[in-house]
Design an enzyme around this catalytic site. Structure first.
Site: not given
Length: 433
Positions: A411, A221, A359
């Site tokens: 993930h 990630d 982000y």
């Protein structure tokens, strides 16, 4: 007072003054020490022991808020296409309010050697476990969103103590696991500029400050993007990286998917499968779009623990399936406590917004080729956001030293499949020892 009592008191005062002067005081969540304007650079660079403790009042407030949740109507579909099902969230809430024990997890954390140090003006909290074996390879393990240091806890002992887990002394690692700025127990940036490239530089400084002359970096990630950027920056001491979410998507495929054109013709079977996985993910990635453009608008995540939990759970379809199984009592890679350890950490540290800002700060496409020249190892798990084909990995990383396509894991690979993850690291890093 007797002479003995006075002597002991004098010793305690002297010890306290000595520890404060050296910077080796205990830093506890909720009671961060204030830095004076005259503090020296060496004091700021000090590596201080760290412990976690949240008050009973904070835990009681969390329970009260869970119980007081105002629930939405049930979804109008029988699958997850509208998001996390109401039934899953109500099962989570019931367990969280009535059975989950944060103190158990808090004790687990405090049993680990944890520290904090200030780098580039921000406190970086980290776990640091040294192996008892000689010539252990230092490894930096980096988490992502909506994960935390919780993701890596299951692999610490197998990596540092391999002979107790079917490995050899030569498989040993020294393990460093930092919380990203804005996440967990690290500081929350109050100014702009803390993007993944800056975090990469801060992590390089952390490894340097710990005295490591040679080390490897591993990530998934955000950790995967940071590992790639460290590979581009090539800080002194970094000899290679391992990634389970490689930046390896060819530019023409990335461009086609972003434009909504779907997968181009002429792809091999593995390439077509990876492209279709990415196409599906890009159409479901609303959480990243809002965090990347309007993170402060997500104020509700800091006010409602159940609202925050639902947002965290809906990261990707495969992970949501895995978590739903945990609360339905079905066997899987994660338990209910696993899930709630991570979610409760986000709540108690009040980091849903500060973590979301990463982000907004990020300027790099997640899956694009970054230009890493250092040695790279890739583990391709099937339920990752995409299972990188070997052909793409070879093009993206000219110094690819290891590639393995696995048949299980997703993930949160280290969290879901710790045994497989540890075995991957042992094999992947062998060429660099």
């Amino acid at each position: 007072m007797s002479t003995n009592i006075w002597s002991r008191l004098a010793m305690l005062i002297a010890l306290s003054l000595g520890l404060a002067a050296s910077g080796m005081y205990m830093n506890t969540v909720g009671a961060r020490p204030q830095e004076s304007s005259g503090q020296s650079q060496s004091d700021k660079n000090a590596i201080r022991p760290f412990q976690v403790h949240f008050s009973e009042a904070e835990l009681a407030d969390l329970q009260r808020r869970i119980i007081a949740t105002r629930w939405p109507d049930k979804e109008t579909v029988s699958d997850h296409t509208q998001g996390v099902p109401l039934a899953t969230m109500q099962k989570l809430a019931d367990y969280w309010a009535n059975n989950y024990d944060w103190r158990k997890f808090e004790a687990k954390l405090n049993a680990l050697p944890m520290y904090v140090t200030n780098i580039d003006g921000e406190d970086i909290q980290f776990i640091h476990v040294r192996s008892k074996h000689k010539d252990a390879m230092p490894i930096l393990l980096m988490h992502g969103w909506p994960g935390s240091i919780v993701e890596m806890l299951k692999v610490i002992d197998p990596l540092t103590n391999p002979t107790a887990y079917g490995g050899k002394e030569s498989d040993a690692f020294d393990v460093v696991i930092p919380s990203m700025p804005g996440y967990g127990f690290s500081g929350k940036p109050t100014t702009t500029g803390w993007g993944p490239d800056r975090i990469a530089r801060a992590y390089s400084e952390l490894m340097n400050r710990l005295g490591y002359k040679k080390y490897v970096a591993q990530g998934g990630d955000w950790g995967a993007l940071i590992a790639d950027l460290m590979g581009v920056q090539q800080p002194k001491g970094l000899i290679g990286i391992h990634t389970n979410m490689p930046g390896a998507v060819p530019a023409e495929i990335e461009k086609a998917l972003q434009a909504g054109k779907g997968c181009p013709p002429g792809l091999s079977g593995d390439e077509k499968h990876a492209c279709e996985q990415l196409d599906f993910f890009y159409k479901q990635v609303g959480y990243a779009q809002i965090m990347g453009t309007r993170p402060q608008t997500l104020t509700g995540l800091a006010d409602s623990p159940i609202g925050m939990a639902a947002f965290i759970l809906d990261h990707d379809a495969k992970s949501l399936d895995l978590i739903a199984k945990a609360f339905d009592g079905q066997p899987g890679g994660l338990s209910r406590d696993d899930v709630l350890d991570n979610i409760t950490l986000y709540w108690l540290t009040n980091t849903p917004i500060s973590s979301a800002r990463l982000y907004w700060e990020n300027k790099y496409p997640f899956f694009s080729v970054k230009g890493v020249k250092l040695p790279v190892a890739v583990s391709a798990f099937p339920d990752e956001l995409y299972q990188a084909p070997k052909s793409w990995a070879e093009q993206a990383y000219p110094n690819l030293i290891y590639y393995n396509k696995l048949d299980k894991g997703g993930h949160f690979a280290a969290w879901e499949q710790p045994e497989l993850f540890v075995q991957e690291l042992r094999e992947a890093i062998k060429p660099l020892r």
